[in-house]
Design a protein around this motif. Structure first.
Motif, PDB file in Angstrom:
ATOM      1  N   LYS A 129     -13.520   2.965   1.372  1.00  0.00           N
ATOM      2  CA  LYS A 129     -13.220   2.801   0.171  1.00  0.00           C
ATOM      3  C   LYS A 129     -13.621   4.215  -0.525  1.00  0.00           C
ATOM      4  O   LYS A 129     -14.580   4.686  -0.024  1.00  0.00           O
TER       5      LYS A 129
ATOM      6  N   VAL B 119      -8.555   7.358   5.273  1.00  0.00           N
ATOM      7  CA  VAL B 119      -8.434   7.142   6.476  1.00  0.00           C
ATOM      8  C   VAL B 119      -9.138   8.245   7.158  1.00  0.00           C
ATOM      9  O   VAL B 119      -8.678   9.431   7.024  1.00  0.00           O
TER      10      VAL B 119
ATOM     11  N   ARG C 185      -3.954   0.878  -2.759  1.00  0.00           N
ATOM     12  CA  ARG C 185      -3.419  -0.414  -3.245  1.00  0.00           C
ATOM     13  C   ARG C 185      -2.468  -0.598  -4.323  1.00  0.00           C
ATOM     14  O   ARG C 185      -3.055  -0.128  -5.414  1.00  0.00           O
TER      15      ARG C 185
ATOM     16  N   ASP D  56       0.599  -3.065   5.316  1.00  0.00           N
ATOM     17  CA  ASP D  56      -0.556  -3.509   5.892  1.00  0.00           C
ATOM     18  C   ASP D  56      -1.519  -2.142   6.265  1.00  0.00           C
ATOM     19  O   ASP D  56      -0.949  -1.090   6.325  1.00  0.00           O
ATOM     20  N   LEU D  57      -2.756  -2.469   5.777  1.00  0.00           N
ATOM     21  CA  LEU D  57      -3.728  -1.262   6.033  1.00  0.00           C
ATOM     22  C   LEU D  57      -3.600  -0.880   7.470  1.00  0.00           C
ATOM     23  O   LEU D  57      -3.619  -1.941   8.309  1.00  0.00           O
TER      24      LEU D  57
ATOM     25  N   VAL E  88      -5.146   5.914   0.900  1.00  0.00           N
ATOM     26  CA  VAL E  88      -4.209   4.659   0.900  1.00  0.00           C
ATOM     27  C   VAL E  88      -4.474   4.116  -0.166  1.00  0.00           C
ATOM     28  O   VAL E  88      -5.694   3.766  -0.655  1.00  0.00           O
TER      29      VAL E  88
ATOM     30  N   TYR F 173       0.754  -1.240   0.091  1.00  0.00           N
ATOM     31  CA  TYR F 173      -0.135   0.074  -0.022  1.00  0.00           C
ATOM     32  C   TYR F 173       0.948   1.349  -0.146  1.00  0.00           C
ATOM     33  O   TYR F 173       1.910   1.328   0.556  1.00  0.00           O
TER      34      TYR F 173
ATOM     35  N   TYR G  77      -8.398   3.980  -0.538  1.00  0.00           N
ATOM     36  CA  TYR G  77      -9.087   4.089   0.745  1.00  0.00           C
ATOM     37  C   TYR G  77      -8.700   5.560   1.323  1.00  0.00           C
ATOM     38  O   TYR G  77      -7.899   6.134   1.015  1.00  0.00           O
TER      39      TYR G  77
END
Length: 849
Positions: free
Chosen positions: A593, A542, A561, A585-586, A559, A515, A540
């Motif tokens: 999303k 946050v 992918r 990692d997330l 974020v 990511y 995504y």
């Protein structure tokens, strides 16, 4: 001498003839033809316009001068904007070797057709005539003639005029904007330089040639004077060297004298224009020590004659209140028929008069350029501020870099500190940008960076004490508009500096991660995200602050992918210099999303909406796809099939509905309003039924975004418990804010506030002043930004601070399953308000699990 083809022979009609207009493609052809026939002319294509047409410039002078253009260009800038001041002996050598440089621009506003048509006659006169006056001009002056500053609009206006010729619609303006992105506002882009056409002018005028005179031909309404000519009226910008104002008076009065001698009546100086704003090219010139001469001719109906009865002639709200002789208007026009040929004639007379005066006083004007440069340098060394710093530590550093790039394009001298700088008790590290005030364009630097309070005195109020509206807005502090933090240095300082010629952006690297995270504080992060989303990537957002190594990002971080989008991500990030942070990692935080909503920007006719154009420019710049939305999907109730989000640029509700426009606007503006006739297909508006369909659209999950006057859609159309307090205030002595930067407090945890600083500046123009009316649905409203209790004004003019105190600046209202957003400020403002772009961008995304 080779014969030069006369315009009448080439175009098949006399320039200025009733109902005849030369089109841009033929004008370009004619300019090139004349250049091939005359050794007094060089024509260059500088580049392509927004819509791909040729942007040309003609250089006119004697063959001997044209053979040494590069040398003359260097001399002009060595006197006007040198890196270091030449010695007195060097100055005299430059004055003797140099030639005066005069830039003549035309028809910035494309419905003001006279200037471009006149440029054909000016070209022919200078290229072919052996009159002693013309030969002296060619010997002493380099004329830089730009026949149109908006060729795209020239083509559109001529085509529309030709199409409607002989119909009841003959002589009406275009139903849509005459520039893709801005329409009339192209003359408000002089310092921001968003448009490619503006950048061409800046390259020629601000950096390459540093002219002594900038002559700009415009047109105005048909019911006042026949011809306005600088100097303008108070207030002036006091940081401009007074020699500039004296030179402007001198040249303007010489031209007015020539016009009077030639029998032209209705010539005016002073009223109603003011030179205190610099978003226009001619007024910006003053801050560069350039004599700016504005002409404004009374308009015909494009190329169709107009009859004006004497009783229809009037004065203005400032400067000249009635139609009778005044010192600045000694020979009033008496009414009658007014033609394009009148416009062409008086512009040509004024142009030759100014060029002739500059030729006669060539040495004085060149010497004055040096004097003005020297005095600005001396003033910058002897009084505060001595410099402005732009620290590397910025909320949005990439926007600060954009601001520095604008300064460089304006010919401002920018430096980078190679060692630390101490200002008061604070030390700034090497790499800090420094803009010294000891430079020729000191006035420009101050206008764009320093806090500015608009003068509130006898020049800006009428006899009853009511404030007079500035000709444009009340401040031009571009650094504030862009959200750039600056430091004013009020004490002499010593620093090791190196000149900055261009700004470099860091090229990011991705590394091997699952990511990648983008900083929501950077406007350009949105561009990168949109590129990724458009390529099918997964992104995504946050909803909490996130820590990445030693870096803490505020709520709203993006974020991405990695899967399948690393190439696009790296390409887009590199293009804008956006840093990318890797994650494997997330984060274990609340995130959703995100996708770009299907955006519709509402477009009306009746000449179009300039703010709509600027919104589209910004959306294009940041890669937000959108649809130009007109009435049919709204009226048919099929809006949800087309868009998820509708953006309504600032517009009174009657312009949106298309109902009772003349009556409603006459009430608001206090004078009769008569719209020009337009064909039925160009009369827009979605009516009361459209309001109901829009409300249903929102109730079923849609989003409506409003700003400025379009907030009326919510207050009067949707009848929400929301009102504009300013509507009840009729006396501007109680509340008045004509374009200022105001302080706002932002809830950065709300999605609309993601990426914003908690304390920000916003551009506010006139209204609305929002108030949530107490009701049973208070909880449906979320105030995302508000004005503070006191000390609201940063720069500009604000009367009645108490009216704005603690009021919402940005709010979101829940309506059924959808939302309505209301901005009381201008989140885009001519594509200049970078500091609040994010508040609009954030409204254009849809979040989902």
């Amino acid at each position: 001498m080779v014969r030069v083809t006369p315009p009448e022979e080439f175009f098949g009609f006399k320039i200025g003839d009733d109902r005849k207009l030369a089109r841009w493609d033929k004008i370009v052809e004619y300019f090139k033809l004349v250049a091939s026939e005359s050794n007094r002319v060089i024509v260059e294509e500088i580049g392509k316009t927004t819509e791909g047409n040729s942007f040309i410039v003609a250089y006119l002078s004697s063959p001997e001068n044209l053979a040494r253009l590069d040398e003359l260009r260097r001399i002009s800038c060595a006197l006007a904007n040198p890196d270091s001041l030449p010695s007195p002996d060097e100055v005299e050598k430059l004055v003797e070797a140099g030639r005066a440089v005069v830039v003549v621009t035309n028809s910035m506003h494309s419905t003001e057709v006279g200037g471009t048509q006149m440029s054909i006659e000016l070209l022919y006169r200078l290229a072919s005539s052996d009159e002693p006056e013309v030969l002296e001009i060619l010997r002493e002056v380099v004329v830089i003639l730009i026949p149109s500053q908006n060729p795209d609009g020239q083509i559109a206006v001529v085509d529309w005029y030709t199409k409607t010729l002989g119909t009841e619609y003959e002589g009406t303006s275009l139903p849509w904007l005459y520039h893709k992105y801005c329409g009339h506002d192209n003359n408000r882009d002089a310092y921001a330089l968003n448009l490619v056409e503006s950048q061409y002018i800046a390259k020629i005028v601000y950096r390459e040639w540093c002219p002594q005179v900038y002559l700009d031909h415009h047109q105005m309404g048909p019911y006042g004077a026949r011809f306005f000519l600088s100097p303008e009226m108070d207030p002036i910008y006091p940081e401009v060297d007074p020699l500039v104002w004296r030179e402007t008076q001198f040249l303007g009065m010489l031209a007015a004298m020539r016009l009077e001698r030639e029998g032209v009546s209705g010539v005016e100086t002073g009223a109603p224009f003011t030179p205190d704003f610099i978003s226009a090219f001619q007024t910006l010139a003053y801050t560069m020590n350039i004599i700016g001469i504005l002409t404004e001719s009374a308009s015909a109906r494009i190329a169709t004659p107009i009859f004006v009865d004497p009783h229809q002639l009037r004065g203005y709200g400032r400067g000249r209140l009635s139609d009778k002789p005044y010192m600045n208007y000694p020979n009033p026009w008496r009414g009658g028929w007014w033609r394009l040929s009148d416009i062409v004639r008086q512009q040509l007379i004024a142009s030759i008069a100014i060029l002739s005066a500059v030729a006669k006083f060539r040495r004085e004007f060149l010497r004055n350029m040096y004097v003005k440069a020297r005095r600005n340098v001396e003033r910058g060394m002897s009084e505060p501020p001595y410099a402005f710093l732009i620290p590397r530590e910025q909320h949005d550093y990439l926007t600060a870099i954009k601001f520095i790039d604008v300064l460089l394009k304006l010919g401002v001298k920018v430096f980078e500190a190679t060692s630390s700088i101490r200002v008061g008790a604070v030390t700034y590290p090497a790499g800090t940008y420094v803009i010294p005030l000891a430079q020729p364009r000191r006035a420009l630097v101050k206008k764009l960076i320093d806090r500015f309070l608009y003068p509130d005195d006898e020049t800006t109020r009428d006899r009853e004490g009511k404030p007079l509206r500035p000709y444009d807005i009340a401040t031009d502090t571009l650094a504030e508009f862009m959200g750039v933090s600056t430091v004013r240095v009020d004490e002499p300082f010593v620093a090791e500096l190196k000149p900055v010629r261009e700004v470099a952006r860091v090229v990011p690297s991705l590394g091997e991660h699952r990511y990648y995270v983008l900083d929501p504080r950077l406007n350009d992060s949105y561009y990168v995200v949109n590129r990724v989303l458009s390529s099918g990537g997964e992104v995504y957002r946050v909803f909490e602050a996130v820590d990445i190594g030693g870096l803490r990002l505020p709520p709203g971080a993006f974020v991405v992918r990695r899967d399948g989008v690393s190439r696009v991500l790296l390409e887009a990030a590199s293009e804008r210099g956006v840093p990318v942070y890797g994650l494997d990692d997330l984060p274990q935080l609340r995130l959703l999303k995100v996708k770009i909503g299907r955006i519709g920007v509402y477009e009306r006719y009746y000449g179009g909406n300039m703010e709509a154009g600027w919104i589209k420019y910004v959306l294009d710049t940041y890669n937000f796809p959108y649809t130009e939305l007109r009435d049919e999907p709204i009226k048919s109730g099929k809006l949800q099939e087309v868009v998820d989000i509708v953006v309504f640029p600032s517009d009174p509700l009657p312009f949106l509905t298309g109902e009772n426009i003349e009556e409603e606007l006459a009430k608001r503006w206090g004078r009769p309003i008569k719209l020009p006739p337009y064909p039925p297909e160009y009369k827009s508006g979605f009516g009361k039924e459209g309001i109901e369909k829009l409300k249903s659209f929102v109730e079923n999950g849609g989003v409506v975004v409003t700003m400025g006057e379009s907030v009326e859609l919510l207050t009067k159309g949707f009848n929400l418990p929301l009102r504009d307090v300013s509507e009840d205030i009729k006396d501007p002595k109680q509340f008045f804010c004509p374009g200022s930067t105001l302080k706002i407090q932002v809830d950065t945890t709300h999605p609309l506030g993601f990426g914003m600083p908690k304390q920000a500046l916003a551009v506010f123009v006139d209204r609305p002043v929002l108030e949530i009316v107490p009701s049973h649905m208070n909880e449906k409203f979320k105030v995302v930004a508000r004005y503070p209790e006191r000390d609201i004004l940063q720069s500009g003019w604000l009367i009645g601070e108490n009216i704005l105190s603690r009021k919402p600046a940005l709010l979101e209202a829940e309506i059924g399953r959808g939302k309505a957003v209301a901005y009381s400020y201008k989140p885009i403002f001519r594509a200049q308000a970078h500091g609040t772009f994010k508040t609009l961008f954030n409204s254009l995304y849809i979040y989902y699990e």
